[in-house]
Design a protein around this motif. Structure first.
Motif, PDB file in Angstrom:
ATOM      1  N   ARG A   1      -0.701  13.103  -2.465  1.00 13.67           N
ATOM      2  CA  ARG A   1      -1.807  12.595  -1.654  1.00 13.67           C
ATOM      3  C   ARG A   1      -2.714  11.638  -2.425  1.00 13.67           C
ATOM      4  O   ARG A   1      -3.538  10.960  -1.831  1.00 13.67           O
ATOM      5  CB  ARG A   1      -2.620  13.755  -1.096  1.00 13.67           C
ATOM      6  CG  ARG A   1      -1.894  14.535  -0.012  1.00 13.67           C
ATOM      7  CD  ARG A   1      -2.707  15.713   0.488  1.00 13.67           C
ATOM      8  NE  ARG A   1      -4.052  15.343   0.860  1.00 13.67           N
ATOM      9  CZ  ARG A   1      -4.393  14.732   1.989  1.00 13.67           C
ATOM     10  NH1 ARG A   1      -3.445  14.413   2.857  1.00 13.67           N
ATOM     11  NH2 ARG A   1      -5.646  14.447   2.256  1.00 13.67           N
ATOM     12  N   GLU A   2      -2.559  11.586  -3.745  1.00 15.72           N
ATOM     13  CA  GLU A   2      -3.363  10.665  -4.547  1.00 15.72           C
ATOM     14  C   GLU A   2      -2.700   9.305  -4.716  1.00 15.72           C
ATOM     15  O   GLU A   2      -3.349   8.344  -5.147  1.00 15.72           O
ATOM     16  CB  GLU A   2      -3.619  11.266  -5.939  1.00 15.72           C
ATOM     17  CG  GLU A   2      -4.477  12.519  -5.935  1.00 15.72           C
ATOM     18  CD  GLU A   2      -4.597  13.115  -7.319  1.00 15.72           C
ATOM     19  OE1 GLU A   2      -3.868  12.662  -8.234  1.00 15.72           O
ATOM     20  OE2 GLU A   2      -5.404  14.040  -7.502  1.00 15.72           O
ATOM     21  N   ILE A   3      -1.426   9.192  -4.404  1.00 17.50           N
ATOM     22  CA  ILE A   3      -0.697   7.937  -4.581  1.00 17.50           C
ATOM     23  C   ILE A   3      -1.244   6.889  -3.621  1.00 17.50           C
ATOM     24  O   ILE A   3      -1.363   7.126  -2.423  1.00 17.50           O
ATOM     25  CB  ILE A   3       0.805   8.151  -4.353  1.00 17.50           C
ATOM     26  CG1 ILE A   3       1.374   9.099  -5.413  1.00 17.50           C
ATOM     27  CG2 ILE A   3       1.563   6.830  -4.350  1.00 17.50           C
ATOM     28  CD1 ILE A   3       2.814   9.486  -5.182  1.00 17.50           C
TER      29      ILE A   3
ATOM     30  N   THR B   1      -4.203  13.853 -12.896  1.00 16.36           N
ATOM     31  CA  THR B   1      -4.406  13.036 -11.704  1.00 16.36           C
ATOM     32  C   THR B   1      -3.586  11.759 -11.796  1.00 16.36           C
ATOM     33  O   THR B   1      -3.147  11.353 -12.875  1.00 16.36           O
ATOM     34  CB  THR B   1      -5.890  12.667 -11.515  1.00 16.36           C
ATOM     35  OG1 THR B   1      -6.346  11.934 -12.669  1.00 16.36           O
ATOM     36  CG2 THR B   1      -6.745  13.913 -11.346  1.00 16.36           C
ATOM     37  N   ILE B   2      -3.427  11.127 -10.652  1.00 19.29           N
ATOM     38  CA  ILE B   2      -2.700   9.853 -10.551  1.00 19.29           C
ATOM     39  C   ILE B   2      -3.624   8.706 -10.931  1.00 19.29           C
ATOM     40  O   ILE B   2      -4.808   8.683 -10.575  1.00 19.29           O
ATOM     41  CB  ILE B   2      -2.189   9.645  -9.113  1.00 19.29           C
ATOM     42  CG1 ILE B   2      -1.149  10.716  -8.755  1.00 19.29           C
ATOM     43  CG2 ILE B   2      -1.614   8.254  -8.928  1.00 19.29           C
ATOM     44  CD1 ILE B   2       0.177  10.557  -9.430  1.00 19.29           C
ATOM     45  N   THR B   3      -3.080   7.729 -11.666  1.00 19.03           N
ATOM     46  CA  THR B   3      -3.790   6.475 -11.935  1.00 19.03           C
ATOM     47  C   THR B   3      -3.227   5.409 -11.007  1.00 19.03           C
ATOM     48  O   THR B   3      -2.030   5.094 -11.067  1.00 19.03           O
ATOM     49  CB  THR B   3      -3.623   6.050 -13.398  1.00 19.03           C
ATOM     50  OG1 THR B   3      -4.153   7.064 -14.254  1.00 19.03           O
ATOM     51  CG2 THR B   3      -4.353   4.737 -13.654  1.00 19.03           C
TER      52      THR B   3
ATOM     53  N   SER C   1       1.184   3.397  -8.758  1.00 19.47           N
ATOM     54  CA  SER C   1       0.584   4.669  -9.146  1.00 19.47           C
ATOM     55  C   SER C   1       1.401   5.238 -10.291  1.00 19.47           C
ATOM     56  O   SER C   1       2.636   5.251 -10.240  1.00 19.47           O
ATOM     57  CB  SER C   1       0.566   5.647  -7.970  1.00 19.47           C
ATOM     58  OG  SER C   1      -0.354   5.236  -6.976  1.00 19.47           O
ATOM     59  N   THR C   2       0.718   5.709 -11.328  1.00 18.47           N
ATOM     60  CA  THR C   2       1.383   6.214 -12.522  1.00 18.47           C
ATOM     61  C   THR C   2       0.820   7.582 -12.894  1.00 18.47           C
ATOM     62  O   THR C   2      -0.326   7.900 -12.584  1.00 18.47           O
ATOM     63  CB  THR C   2       1.198   5.255 -13.713  1.00 18.47           C
ATOM     64  OG1 THR C   2      -0.209   5.207 -14.055  1.00 18.47           O
ATOM     65  CG2 THR C   2       1.666   3.858 -13.369  1.00 18.47           C
ATOM     66  N   ILE C   3       1.655   8.369 -13.569  1.00 21.40           N
ATOM     67  CA  ILE C   3       1.196   9.646 -14.106  1.00 21.40           C
ATOM     68  C   ILE C   3       2.009   9.971 -15.348  1.00 21.40           C
ATOM     69  O   ILE C   3       3.238   9.827 -15.357  1.00 21.40           O
ATOM     70  CB  ILE C   3       1.292  10.772 -13.058  1.00 21.40           C
ATOM     71  CG1 ILE C   3       0.657  12.060 -13.588  1.00 21.40           C
ATOM     72  CG2 ILE C   3       2.727  11.015 -12.625  1.00 21.40           C
ATOM     73  CD1 ILE C   3       0.484  13.137 -12.543  1.00 21.40           C
ATOM     74  N   ALA C   4       1.315  10.375 -16.414  1.00 23.64           N
ATOM     75  CA  ALA C   4       1.953  10.765 -17.663  1.00 23.64           C
ATOM     76  C   ALA C   4       2.149  12.278 -17.680  1.00 23.64           C
ATOM     77  O   ALA C   4       1.554  13.002 -16.883  1.00 23.64           O
ATOM     78  CB  ALA C   4       1.097  10.312 -18.851  1.00 23.64           C
ATOM     79  N   PRO C   5       2.972  12.796 -18.593  1.00 22.32           N
ATOM     80  CA  PRO C   5       3.246  14.243 -18.611  1.00 22.32           C
ATOM     81  C   PRO C   5       2.000  15.097 -18.745  1.00 22.32           C
ATOM     82  O   PRO C   5       1.943  16.199 -18.200  1.00 22.32           O
ATOM     83  CB  PRO C   5       4.172  14.401 -19.820  1.00 22.32           C
ATOM     84  CG  PRO C   5       4.821  13.073 -19.992  1.00 22.32           C
ATOM     85  CD  PRO C   5       3.798  12.067 -19.569  1.00 22.32           C
ATOM     86  N   THR C   6       0.975  14.617 -19.456  1.00 24.11           N
ATOM     87  CA  THR C   6      -0.229  15.416 -19.680  1.00 24.11           C
ATOM     88  C   THR C   6      -1.339  15.114 -18.683  1.00 24.11           C
ATOM     89  O   THR C   6      -2.410  15.718 -18.760  1.00 24.11           O
ATOM     90  CB  THR C   6      -0.753  15.172 -21.101  1.00 24.11           C
ATOM     91  OG1 THR C   6      -1.017  13.771 -21.288  1.00 24.11           O
ATOM     92  CG2 THR C   6       0.266  15.627 -22.132  1.00 24.11           C
TER      93      THR C   6
ATOM     94  N   ASP D   1       0.858  -1.179   0.000  1.00 24.65           N
ATOM     95  CA  ASP D   1       0.000   0.000   0.000  1.00 24.65           C
ATOM     96  C   ASP D   1       0.902   1.240   0.000  1.00 24.65           C
ATOM     97  O   ASP D   1       1.527   1.554   1.008  1.00 24.65           O
ATOM     98  CB  ASP D   1      -0.926   0.000   1.216  1.00 24.65           C
ATOM     99  CG  ASP D   1      -1.960   1.115   1.155  1.00 24.65           C
ATOM    100  OD1 ASP D   1      -1.863   1.969   0.251  1.00 24.65           O
ATOM    101  OD2 ASP D   1      -2.854   1.153   2.016  1.00 24.65           O
ATOM    102  N   LEU D   2       0.944   1.935  -1.111  1.00 25.73           N
ATOM    103  CA  LEU D   2       1.813   3.101  -1.250  1.00 25.73           C
ATOM    104  C   LEU D   2       1.385   4.266  -0.362  1.00 25.73           C
ATOM    105  O   LEU D   2       2.167   5.196  -0.147  1.00 25.73           O
ATOM    106  CB  LEU D   2       1.859   3.547  -2.719  1.00 25.73           C
ATOM    107  CG  LEU D   2       2.616   2.619  -3.673  1.00 25.73           C
ATOM    108  CD1 LEU D   2       2.403   3.050  -5.115  1.00 25.73           C
ATOM    109  CD2 LEU D   2       4.107   2.599  -3.343  1.00 25.73           C
ATOM    110  N   ARG D   3       0.158   4.253   0.159  1.00 23.22           N
ATOM    111  CA  ARG D   3      -0.260   5.327   1.057  1.00 23.22           C
ATOM    112  C   ARG D   3       0.577   5.333   2.336  1.00 23.22           C
ATOM    113  O   ARG D   3       0.810   6.390   2.921  1.00 23.22           O
ATOM    114  CB  ARG D   3      -1.742   5.166   1.415  1.00 23.22           C
ATOM    115  CG  ARG D   3      -2.700   5.357   0.253  1.00 23.22           C
ATOM    116  CD  ARG D   3      -4.126   5.210   0.713  1.00 23.22           C
ATOM    117  NE  ARG D   3      -4.360   3.929   1.363  1.00 23.22           N
ATOM    118  CZ  ARG D   3      -5.506   3.581   1.939  1.00 23.22           C
ATOM    119  NH1 ARG D   3      -6.517   4.436   1.964  1.00 23.22           N
ATOM    120  NH2 ARG D   3      -5.653   2.397   2.490  1.00 23.22           N
ATOM    121  N   LEU D   4       1.021   4.167   2.759  1.00 22.69           N
ATOM    122  CA  LEU D   4       1.863   4.100   3.948  1.00 22.69           C
ATOM    123  C   LEU D   4       3.234   4.709   3.667  1.00 22.69           C
ATOM    124  O   LEU D   4       3.850   5.322   4.545  1.00 22.69           O
ATOM    125  CB  LEU D   4       2.022   2.652   4.402  1.00 22.69           C
ATOM    126  CG  LEU D   4       0.740   1.827   4.552  1.00 22.69           C
ATOM    127  CD1 LEU D   4       1.059   0.472   5.158  1.00 22.69           C
ATOM    128  CD2 LEU D   4      -0.287   2.559   5.385  1.00 22.69           C
TER     129      LEU D   4
END
Length: 743
Positions: free
Chosen positions: A666-668, A681-683, A673-678, A486-489
């Motif tokens: 805070r969304e990770i 929000t986080i996926t 969790s991934t995010i592209a340049p454009t 869990d990446l939130r931790l």
């Protein structure tokens, strides 16, 4: 004849003056039967409007984010800025530029500023066509060395509309380049003490930049020392997301929000710092250097890298993380809430307010420990102290949001006004998370007078709702366990790495990987307030039974690491390749009989189809593509492995700078969790089969853990109850056979 004509025309013009004057505003009072109160006289506050402030010798930017929006009828935002002794004693001016929505009525709306809980100005909000600048002098003695709190409060009313929906059209925008503190004295610039390191502040873009000048970071010992020191610096600076740059030379001039950091042995110090070589050769050295450029420069040196690593301890001692030295983006207190604790909302910054609008909102924050595990069954309580007038009608309600998600809706039922004293509102802890949590209270007020909405009523309406800061937040006892991965931790408290005495980290042999590793380490330190003991090692020395970090471009990561962390880069034999080929035609929906009826039933009882799953799904591989990826996996041997990667080095640097922004950080969550340049929000990808790690083995905690686990595994709970009933029947039958009368 001409004189008579001119005289007649003049008389006619005078007679027409009243007719040509602007007509009185349309008043629908006779039709509505409502008589609005007489306008309340207002005393204007003298504020000097200065579109072009006079140039100052020394300027500090204050906003620790690129922009802030003050939305709704009542909105407030607090930030912290640090000053040196010289700055605090100098004459200063606060300047701000802003832009507001066209629907904001300037005659009823105002923007106020207070420093250290003392109001310094209040000005009408009137900048809907172009940005407006306001400049105000700071009274002598108001600023103080160390942390200062600036609160910006926007009271906004709609021009014409009295509906609740119209309040969403009200906003005022601030940008980081428009909020400044100006000093006229040329002698105050510069930082000479370690305790004043946080006075470096932020730059024009709202960020703090660390320009790191070090030795060969490709050396494991050098990089290990740099990772520890960068965390200590991030904590001392009291910022949320410092930006790291690896450079080859010191700054030529001083820039706001920029700190040069020199890390190296005594013999490797640059020529500008040659006079410090003697002191550095005799032992650990940490000091602020005074250079001709005026650029703040922190020097950490010593005779060897072991002593350099120890030099940061003096930095932490001089500028520690504590409640008296808050982070610059946390202007209101954020305490850690243990199970069974309670706190008044006034202590969280939510003070008593008298409100005459349509939608009252207030926000507060608190922390939960990394092993918080009561998001399936637990409830918090809001003991509300408030009151509302007889003008408030049915349909009004109090909504509670936790981390942006609706958690509770309580209608106001009395129609003749009401006093809400110690009124208990139960708030499910479903959306609470380890780390920092945000709670929003929104009170929607439907009133009889707003239905008529006479001219000027949006601002002249009398007080209809009072919120008291004596309201309390209470948390019941909650379970202490962690469902991993869990990446939130990780993002909330650097957990579980911060618990270890030594954490192996594999870093790519390129400047981009080194920059990304330093940035990630600094962000973990600012989130947890603690130092994670990182030691650089090679891929071959990573042990599956230990907690491990990996920061590299995907091309530099071995297939074994990709396989262990559930990542796929598309290379031949890579993890997930066979699964992707087999699953390319699979349906995203689960085949089930009577799907419509089942969905209707599950919706009625508040369940999802995943809640009825007995066997866990298999985790699918996460692709890299053009995104930066933060992924975590628990190894069968017991270790937690976390990987930060991207398609190449430049994307790795730009991606980690995206991730560490507070709104993204805070969304990770989940296992990846991934995010592209454009992306905005986080996926996130959730773990299909997390492993439960219980941190306390008391009977009370085990009971609470079981309650939360069974709430997430309903079929298992049903099976257990069924098995218990069968055993009870069998035991009863056997007992009756022994006790019953035989024929």
């Amino acid at each position: 004849m001409i004189d008579r004509t001119l005289l007649a025309g003049l008389l006619l013009s005078v007679a027409m003056v009243p007719a040509l004057a602007q007509p009185a505003p349309f008043d629908m009072t006779p039709e509505s039967g409502l008589v609005p109160p007489a306008p309340i006289p207002t005393v204007p506050v003298p504020v000097e409007v200065a579109p072009e402030p006079a140039p100052a010798v020394h300027t500090r930017y204050l906003l620790p984010t690129p922009s802030v929006r003050l939305a709704g009828e009542e909105s407030r935002h607090a930030i912290v800025f640090y000053l040196t002794q010289a700055e605090a004693e100098s004459a200063a001016r606060l300047s701000l530029s802003y832009l507001n929505a066209v629907m904001v009525a300037p005659e009823f709306s105002s923007l106020g500023f207070s420093i250290n809980q003392t109001s310094v100005s209040r000005t009408p909000i009137a900048a809907s066509s172009a940005r407006s600048a306001v400049s105000v002098g700071i009274p002598a003695g108001l600023l103080r060395p160390g942390p200062n709190i600036l609160e910006i409060h926007a009271s906004q009313r709609h021009r014409t509309d009295c509906t609740i929906q119209s309040t969403y059209e009200l906003w005022t925008d601030l940008t980081s380049d428009g909020l400044q503190l100006h000093f006229d004295s040329p002698e105050i610039a510069g930082i000479s003490q370690l305790a004043d390191l946080a006075a470096v502040g932020v730059g024009v873009d709202g960020h703090t930049r660390l320009r790191v000048l070090a030795g060969d970071l490709g050396d494991a010992q050098t990089m290990s020392a740099a990772l520890r020191l960068i965390q200590q610096m991030a904590i001392a600076l009291r910022v949320a997301d410092p930006r790291i740059e690896i450079v080859d030379a010191l700054s030529a001039t001083a820039e706001p929000g920029v700190l040069d950091v020199v890390i190296g042995t005594a013999q490797s110090l640059p020529a500008e710092l040659a006079e410090m070589s003697g002191a550095a050769a005799s032992g650990p050295l940490v000091t602020m250097a005074s250079l001709a450029s005026g650029a703040p420069t922190l020097v950490l040196s010593g005779p060897d890298w072991a002593s350099i690593a120890r030099s940061g301890n003096d930095l932490v001692a001089a500028a520690p993380a504590s409640s008296s030295r808050p982070r610059v983006d946390l202007g209101y207190p954020v305490p850690l809430m243990e199970g069974g604790s309670a706190i008044e909302l006034a202590a969280l910054g939510a003070n008593t307010v008298e409100f005459n609008g349509r939608r009252f909102t207030t926000r507060f924050q608190f922390e939960l420990p990394p092993d918080f595990y009561s998001y399936r069954y637990g409830n918090a309580e809001l003991a509300l102290d408030a009151a509302y007038s007889s003008d408030v009608q049915p349909g009004s309600e109090i909504d509670i949001y936790t981390n942006g998600q609706i958690a509770s809706a309580t209608p106001l039922l009395q129609t003749d006004g009401g006093l809400l004293r110690n009124t208990i509102i139960r708030v499910p802890m479903t959306n609470l998370r380890p780390g920092r949590n945000e709670v929003d209270i929104a009170v929607n007020l439907n009133t009889t007078s707003d239905q008529a909405c006479p001219v000027g009523w949006t601002g002249d309406a009398p007080t209809r709702f009072v919120f008291s800061g004596s309201s309390k937040l209470r948390l019941s006892e909650y379970a202490r366990a962690a469902a991993l991965p869990d990446l939130r931790l990780l993002t909330g408290a650097a957990w579980p790495y911060v618990l270890d005495e030594d954490v192996p980290i594999a870093v790519g042999q390129d400047t981009e990987s080194e920059t990304a590793a330093l940035t990630l380490a600094a962000r973990l330190a600012t989130a947890s307030g603690k130092i994670t003991p990182l030691t650089v090692t090679s891929d071959t020395q990573l042990a599956a039974d230990r907690n491990v970090l990996v920061v590299k471009p995907v091309a530099s990561i071995t297939g074994d690491i990709l396989a262990r962390t559930g990542l796929s880069d598309g290379r031949a034999g890579g993890i997930g390749r066979d699964a992707s080929v087999l699953d390319q035609f699979a349906s995203e929906t689960i085949a089930r009989p009577l799907p419509g009826a089942l969905d209707w039933f599950l919706d009625r009882v508040g369940l999802q189809i995943d809640d009825l799953r007995v066997l866990p799904e298999r985790d699918q591989a996460v692709g890299i593509n053009n995104s930066v990826v933060l992924a975590q996996a628990r190894q069968s041997e017991g270790g937690i492995w976390t990987v930060l990667t991207a398609a190449d080095g430049p994307r790795l640097v730009s991606g980690i700078n995206q991730l560490v922004e507070t709104r993204h950080w805070r969304e990770i969550n989940g296992r990846a969790s991934t995010i592209a340049p454009t992306d905005e929000t986080i996926t996130a990808t959730s773990a299909a089969n997390p492993v439960l790690d219980v941190t306390s083995f008391s009977l009370t905690n085990l009971r609470l853990v079981a309650a939360n686990w069974f709430s997430a595994n309903i079929l298992m709970f049903t099976a257990l109850i069924t098995a218990a009933c069968v055993l009870l029947m069998i035991a009863t039958s056997l007992m009756l056979k022994q006790l019953g009368r035989r024929q």
